[in-house]
Design an enzyme around this catalytic site. Structure first.
Site, PDB file in Angstrom:
ATOM      1  N   GLY A 207       0.843  -1.190   0.000  1.00  0.00           N
ATOM      2  CA  GLY A 207       0.000   0.000   0.000  1.00  0.00           C
ATOM      3  C   GLY A 207       0.874   1.234   0.000  1.00  0.00           C
ATOM      4  O   GLY A 207       2.014   1.199  -0.476  1.00  0.00           O
ATOM      5  N   SER A 208       0.363   2.305   0.561  1.00  0.00           N
ATOM      6  CA  SER A 208       1.087   3.574   0.477  1.00  0.00           C
ATOM      7  C   SER A 208       2.210   3.647   1.511  1.00  0.00           C
ATOM      8  O   SER A 208       2.196   2.937   2.522  1.00  0.00           O
ATOM      9  CB  SER A 208       0.106   4.721   0.700  1.00  0.00           C
ATOM     10  OG  SER A 208      -0.509   4.567   1.953  1.00  0.00           O
ATOM     11  N   THR A 211       0.811   4.549   5.058  1.00  0.00           N
ATOM     12  CA  THR A 211       0.221   3.448   5.832  1.00  0.00           C
ATOM     13  C   THR A 211       1.318   2.474   6.263  1.00  0.00           C
ATOM     14  O   THR A 211       1.292   1.963   7.391  1.00  0.00           O
ATOM     15  CB  THR A 211      -0.868   2.718   5.019  1.00  0.00           C
ATOM     16  OG1 THR A 211      -1.765   3.698   4.496  1.00  0.00           O
ATOM     17  CG2 THR A 211      -1.632   1.740   5.859  1.00  0.00           C
ATOM     18  N   GLY A 212       2.287   2.227   5.391  1.00  0.00           N
ATOM     19  CA  GLY A 212       3.404   1.341   5.742  1.00  0.00           C
ATOM     20  C   GLY A 212       4.131   1.842   6.976  1.00  0.00           C
ATOM     21  O   GLY A 212       4.477   1.068   7.869  1.00  0.00           O
ATOM     22  N   GLU A 229       5.630  -3.496   0.838  1.00  0.00           N
ATOM     23  CA  GLU A 229       5.702  -3.139  -0.587  1.00  0.00           C
ATOM     24  C   GLU A 229       4.969  -1.820  -0.712  1.00  0.00           C
ATOM     25  O   GLU A 229       3.745  -1.777  -0.671  1.00  0.00           O
ATOM     26  CB  GLU A 229       5.027  -4.207  -1.456  1.00  0.00           C
ATOM     27  CG  GLU A 229       5.675  -5.571  -1.399  1.00  0.00           C
ATOM     28  CD  GLU A 229       7.032  -5.639  -2.079  1.00  0.00           C
ATOM     29  OE1 GLU A 229       7.461  -4.628  -2.695  1.00  0.00           O
ATOM     30  OE2 GLU A 229       7.683  -6.685  -1.973  1.00  0.00           O
ATOM     31  N   CYS A 263       1.810   0.305  -8.754  1.00  0.00           N
ATOM     32  CA  CYS A 263       2.954   0.833  -7.986  1.00  0.00           C
ATOM     33  C   CYS A 263       4.148   1.056  -8.901  1.00  0.00           C
ATOM     34  O   CYS A 263       4.885   2.022  -8.731  1.00  0.00           O
ATOM     35  CB  CYS A 263       3.287  -0.088  -6.829  1.00  0.00           C
ATOM     36  SG  CYS A 263       3.266  -1.802  -7.282  1.00  0.00           S
TER      37      CYS A 263
HETATM   38  P1  NAP Z   1      -3.379   2.240   1.490  1.00  0.00           P
HETATM   39  O1  NAP Z   1      -4.372   3.266   1.815  1.00  0.00           O
HETATM   40  O2  NAP Z   1      -2.053   2.298   2.145  1.00  0.00           O
HETATM   41  O3  NAP Z   1      -4.115   0.862   1.790  1.00  0.00           O
HETATM   42  C1  NAP Z   1      -3.546  -0.381   1.583  1.00  0.00           C
HETATM   43  C2  NAP Z   1      -4.210  -1.382   2.515  1.00  0.00           C
HETATM   44  O4  NAP Z   1      -3.921  -1.032   3.870  1.00  0.00           O
HETATM   45  C3  NAP Z   1      -5.738  -1.412   2.421  1.00  0.00           C
HETATM   46  O5  NAP Z   1      -6.176  -2.724   2.648  1.00  0.00           O
HETATM   47  C4  NAP Z   1      -6.136  -0.508   3.563  1.00  0.00           C
HETATM   48  O6  NAP Z   1      -7.433  -0.740   4.028  1.00  0.00           O
HETATM   49  C5  NAP Z   1      -5.128  -0.895   4.599  1.00  0.00           C
HETATM   50  N1  NAP Z   1      -4.938   0.097   5.650  1.00  0.00           N
HETATM   51  C6  NAP Z   1      -5.159   1.446   5.593  1.00  0.00           C
HETATM   52  N2  NAP Z   1      -4.835   2.023   6.763  1.00  0.00           N
HETATM   53  C7  NAP Z   1      -4.409   1.031   7.588  1.00  0.00           C
HETATM   54  C8  NAP Z   1      -3.923   0.987   8.929  1.00  0.00           C
HETATM   55  N3  NAP Z   1      -3.814   2.087   9.677  1.00  0.00           N
HETATM   56  N4  NAP Z   1      -3.573  -0.203   9.456  1.00  0.00           N
HETATM   57  C9  NAP Z   1      -3.650  -1.328   8.727  1.00  0.00           C
HETATM   58  N5  NAP Z   1      -4.110  -1.367   7.458  1.00  0.00           N
HETATM   59  C10 NAP Z   1      -4.473  -0.188   6.885  1.00  0.00           C
HETATM   60  O7  NAP Z   1      -3.035   2.149  -0.023  1.00  0.00           O
HETATM   61  P2  NAP Z   1      -4.078   2.141  -1.210  1.00  0.00           P
HETATM   62  O8  NAP Z   1      -4.534   3.545  -1.337  1.00  0.00           O
HETATM   63  O9  NAP Z   1      -5.073   1.083  -1.013  1.00  0.00           O
HETATM   64  O10 NAP Z   1      -3.121   1.696  -2.469  1.00  0.00           O
HETATM   65  C11 NAP Z   1      -2.401   2.596  -3.226  1.00  0.00           C
HETATM   66  C12 NAP Z   1      -0.970   2.702  -2.732  1.00  0.00           C
HETATM   67  O11 NAP Z   1      -0.366   1.420  -2.632  1.00  0.00           O
HETATM   68  C13 NAP Z   1      -0.063   3.456  -3.674  1.00  0.00           C
HETATM   69  O12 NAP Z   1       0.793   4.248  -2.898  1.00  0.00           O
HETATM   70  C14 NAP Z   1       0.724   2.367  -4.391  1.00  0.00           C
HETATM   71  O13 NAP Z   1       1.950   2.705  -4.945  1.00  0.00           O
HETATM   72  C15 NAP Z   1       0.882   1.381  -3.324  1.00  0.00           C
HETATM   73  N6  NAP Z   1       1.090   0.056  -3.895  1.00  0.00           N
HETATM   74  C16 NAP Z   1       2.317  -0.524  -3.811  1.00  0.00           C
HETATM   75  C17 NAP Z   1       2.557  -1.764  -4.361  1.00  0.00           C
HETATM   76  C18 NAP Z   1       3.890  -2.437  -4.243  1.00  0.00           C
HETATM   77  O14 NAP Z   1       3.965  -3.632  -4.413  1.00  0.00           O
HETATM   78  N7  NAP Z   1       4.955  -1.722  -3.955  1.00  0.00           N
HETATM   79  C19 NAP Z   1       1.523  -2.431  -5.004  1.00  0.00           C
HETATM   80  C20 NAP Z   1       0.280  -1.822  -5.089  1.00  0.00           C
HETATM   81  C21 NAP Z   1       0.070  -0.569  -4.524  1.00  0.00           C
HETATM   82  P3  NAP Z   1      -8.695   0.105   3.448  1.00  0.00           P
HETATM   83  O15 NAP Z   1      -8.749  -0.070   1.991  1.00  0.00           O
HETATM   84  O16 NAP Z   1      -9.825  -0.563   4.099  1.00  0.00           O
HETATM   85  O17 NAP Z   1      -8.455   1.509   3.854  1.00  0.00           O
END
Ligand code: NAP
Ligand code: MG
Length: 455
Positions: A207-208, A211-212, A229, A263
Site C-alpha cells: 500500500g502507500s 500506511t506502511g 511493498e 505501484c
Molecule cells: P493504502 O491506503 O495504504 O491501503 C492499503 C491497505 O492497507 C488497504 O487494505 C487498507 O485498508 C489498509 N490500511 C489502511 N490504513 C491502515 C492501517 N492504519 N492499518 C492497517 N491497514 C491499513 O493504499 P491504497 O490507497 O489502497 O493503495 C495505493 C498505494 O499502494 C499506492 O501508494 C501504491 O503505490 C501502493 N502500492 C504498492 C505496491 C507495491 O507492491 N509496492 C503495489 C500496489 C500498490 P482500506 O482499503 O480498508 O483503507
C-alpha cells in the site's frame, strides 16, 4: 457493521461485506493457529498439490472472476483476465517449488555435524491494496501457504469481492478453512487489529508509504517479520538512440494500464531533447486514441479510477502543478457518474511540483526533457521512492550505466512494469522492505533452525 462495495464506472452499489472487529480478528487468528498445527506438518509437495488444483479452478472460472474484478476495481475486462491468469500462474509457481524447501549442511568439524532445517512460522497477515487486489493476494498467500503457514487476508475496503472468490477457489481445491481466512473491513478497524495482534508472526503489507510507516509502528517489532511493498514514482528514461515506436507504446502501457494505478507504473518520463518533439507528438496521438469507459464494455482500454478519493487527489495534484506547465492533453475530470479522468500529458513542469515529487496514482504523465544521461539519472534518483525504473536505448553503455546508477528495486531495459512470478519484486529507499515473488519470498515465510550433532 457492513461495508458497501461500488462499481467505480457508475458508483452504483454492487455488494456489501461485513467489517471484522478487533475481537473477530482475534478469534479468527486463534482458529488459524489451530489450523497451523496440522497444515505445517503436511508434506510440502502435498501442500503444493492444493495450489495446483486451485490454479486450475481459477483458470476454468477466469471469465466470471474477471467480471467481478472489473465490476469492483474498474479495470478493463482484458486487464482483469490478465490479472486472474496471473493469480493462477503465481499459485502454480509456488506449487512447483514446494518440494525444494530445504536447509543446508556444513562440513564436519570438531563440533560434529551441523545442518539446517526450515520451518513455517505460524499465522501470517496479508494486507492488500485495491489496485491489483487479486494478484497481490496471490503474491502473499502463495509462498505463505506452500511453506506451511496459515494466513489472514485483509482486502482493501473497495475491492473485497474478488479476494473472497479466490479464497473459495482454494477451499474447493481442498485447502482447509482454518488455513486461510478473509477478514473484510476498513484499514482503521480490521487492518489495525491485524497489525496490533501479537499472535501474527509475519505481516506483509502492500500500500502507500504513509500506511506502511503507520503499520511499522504498530507491530510487535521484536517478534514479527515485516514485508512492506510501498509506493513508487518510477522514472522511464528514453535515450536519443531508442526505438521511438516501442518507447511510445511502452509509455502508454506503462502509464495508462490499470488507469495508472500500479505501484510500478511509469510516473515520470524523461526524454532526450533531440527526440523529444517527435516523441511527444506520437505519444499525444496514442494517448488520445485510448477508449475511455466502463471496463465491462468491449473495446475499453482505460477504465475509471478505483475510488473518488483517488480521483479528487489526482485532480488536486494536477491543478496544483500546472500553473506554469504546459498541458499537452487531458488534465480534467470527465463528466460521468463514474470516477473518470482524461489521460493526461504535461510538459515544462517545475522540478519541485507535486507531479514530480509525489506518487501520482492515476492516468497523468509528467514529461521532462534532458540533455545528457547523467542529468536524466540524477533527476530519476531525485525522489524518496525507489521501486522500479526503465531505460530505453539501443546502446549497451547507456543501459549498463542506468543499471548501476539508478537506485531502484527493479530496473527494466526496453520495457516497463511486467513481473513474472519467478523474479524478486520489491523496493529500494522508501519503497519498501523485503521482497515478494520468486524464491526470495519463500525464505521470508520460513524460520531456519541450525542443528548440531556432537561427534
Ligand atoms: P493504502 O491506503 O495504504 O491501503 C492499503 C491497505 O492497507 C488497504 O487494505 C487498507 O485498508 C489498509 N490500511 C489502511 N490504513 C491502515 C492501517 N492504519 N492499518 C492497517 N491497514 C491499513 O493504499 P491504497 O490507497 O489502497 O493503495 C495505493 C498505494 O499502494 C499506492 O501508494 C501504491 O503505490 C501502493 N502500492 C504498492 C505496491 C507495491 O507492491 N509496492 C503495489 C500496489 C500498490 P482500506 O482499503 O480498508 O483503507
Ligand atoms: Mg486506503
Amino acid at each position: 457493521m457492513a461495508i458497501d462495495v461500488f462499481n467505480p464506472a457508475s458508483n452504483e452499489k454492487i455488494g456489501e461485506v461485513k467489517e471484522f472487529t478487533e475481537d473477530e480478528v482475534g478469534s479468527t487468528i486463534e482458529r488459524l493457529q489451530d489450523g497451523f498445527s496440522e497444515w505445517s506438518k503436511r508434506r510440502p509437495a502435498s501442500r503444493g498439490m492444493v495450489l495446483y488444483k486451485a490454479a486450475e479452478i481459477i483458470r476454468t472460472d477466469q471469465n466470471r472472476l474477471a467480471s467481478i474484478l472489473t465490476s469492483e476495481q474498474g479495470k478493463p475486462y482484458f486487464e482483469a483476465r490478465n490479472e486472474i491468469q496471473g493469480v493462477a500462474a503465481v499459485l502454480e509457481f509456488y506449487a512447483s517449488i514446494a518440494g525444494t524447501i530445504c536447509g543446508h549442511t556444513t562440513p564436519k568439524s570438531d563440533y560434529g555435524y551441523a545442518f539446517t532445517n526450515k520451518y513455517p512460522m505460524g499465522v501470517c497477515g496479508a494486507i492488500i491494496p485495491w489496485n491489483m487486489p487479486a494478484l497481490i493476494m496471490a503474491w502473499k498467500i502463495g509462498p505463505a501457504i506452500v511453506s506451511g503457514n496459515t494466513v489472514i487476508v485483509k482486502p482493501a475496503e473497495t475491492t473485497p469481492l474478488t479476494n473472497i472468490e479466490i479464497a473459495k477457489a482454494l477451499y474447493s481445491a481442498g485447502l482447509p478453512e482454518d488455513v486461510l481466512a478473509i477478514a473484510t473491513g476498513s484499514g482503521n478497524i480490521t487492518g489495525v487489529a491485524i497489525a496490533r495482534n501479537r499472535n501474527i508472526r509475519h505481516l506483509s503489507f502492500t500500500g502507500s508509504v504513509e500506511t506502511g510507516e503507520r503499520i511499522s509502528k504498530m507491530v510487535d517489532a521484536g517478534k514479527i517479520r515485516l514485508t512492506l511493498e510501498l509506493g513508487g514514482s518510477d522514472p522511464m528514461i528514453v535515450c536519443d538512440d531508442a526505438d521511438i515506436d516501442k518507447a511510445v507504446a511502452g509509455a502508454v502501457a506503462g502509464r495508462f494500464y490499470n488507469c495508472g494505478q500500479i505501484c510500478t507504473a511509469v510516473k515520470r518520463l524523461f526524454v532526450a531533447d533531440k527526440v523529444a518533439d517527435a516523441f511527444i507528438d506520437r505519444l499525444k496521438t496514442a494517448t488520445e486514441q485510448l477508449r475511455i469507459g466502463d471496463g465491462a464494455v468491449e473495446g475499453t482500454n482505460l477504465g475509471p479510477l478505483n475510488n473518488i478519493k483517488g480521483l479528487n487527489n489526482i485532480d488536486r495534484i494536477v491543478k496544483d502543478s500546472i500553473c506554469s506547465a504546459k498541458v499537452i492533453t487531458g488534465a480534467k475530470k470527465l463528466n460521468s457518474p463514474g470516477n473518470f479522468y482524461a489521460p493526461t500529458l504535461i510538459t515544462d513542469i517545475e522540478p519541485d511540483s507535486r507531479l514530480l515529487t509525489e506518487e501520482v496514482f492515476g492516468p497523468v504523465l509528467p514529461i521532462v526533457r534532458f540533455e545528457n544521461l547523467d542529468e536524466a539519472i540524477g533527476m530519476a534518483n531525485s525522489t524518496r521512492f525507489g521501486l522500479g525504473a526503465s531505460i530505453w536505448t539501443n546502446d549497451i553503455r547507456n543501459a549498463s550505466k542506468a543499471i548501476d546508477e539508478i537506485r531502484s528495486g527493479i530496473l527494466w531495459v526496453n520495457r516497463h512494469s511486467r513481473i513474472p512470478p519467478e523474479v524478486p519484486f520489491g523496493g529500494d529507499k522508501n519503497s519498501g522492505i523485503g521482497r515478494e515473488n520468486g524464491l526470495n519470498a519463500l525464505e521470508q515465510y520460513l524460520i531456519e533452525k541450525t542443528i548440531i550433532i556432537a561427534p
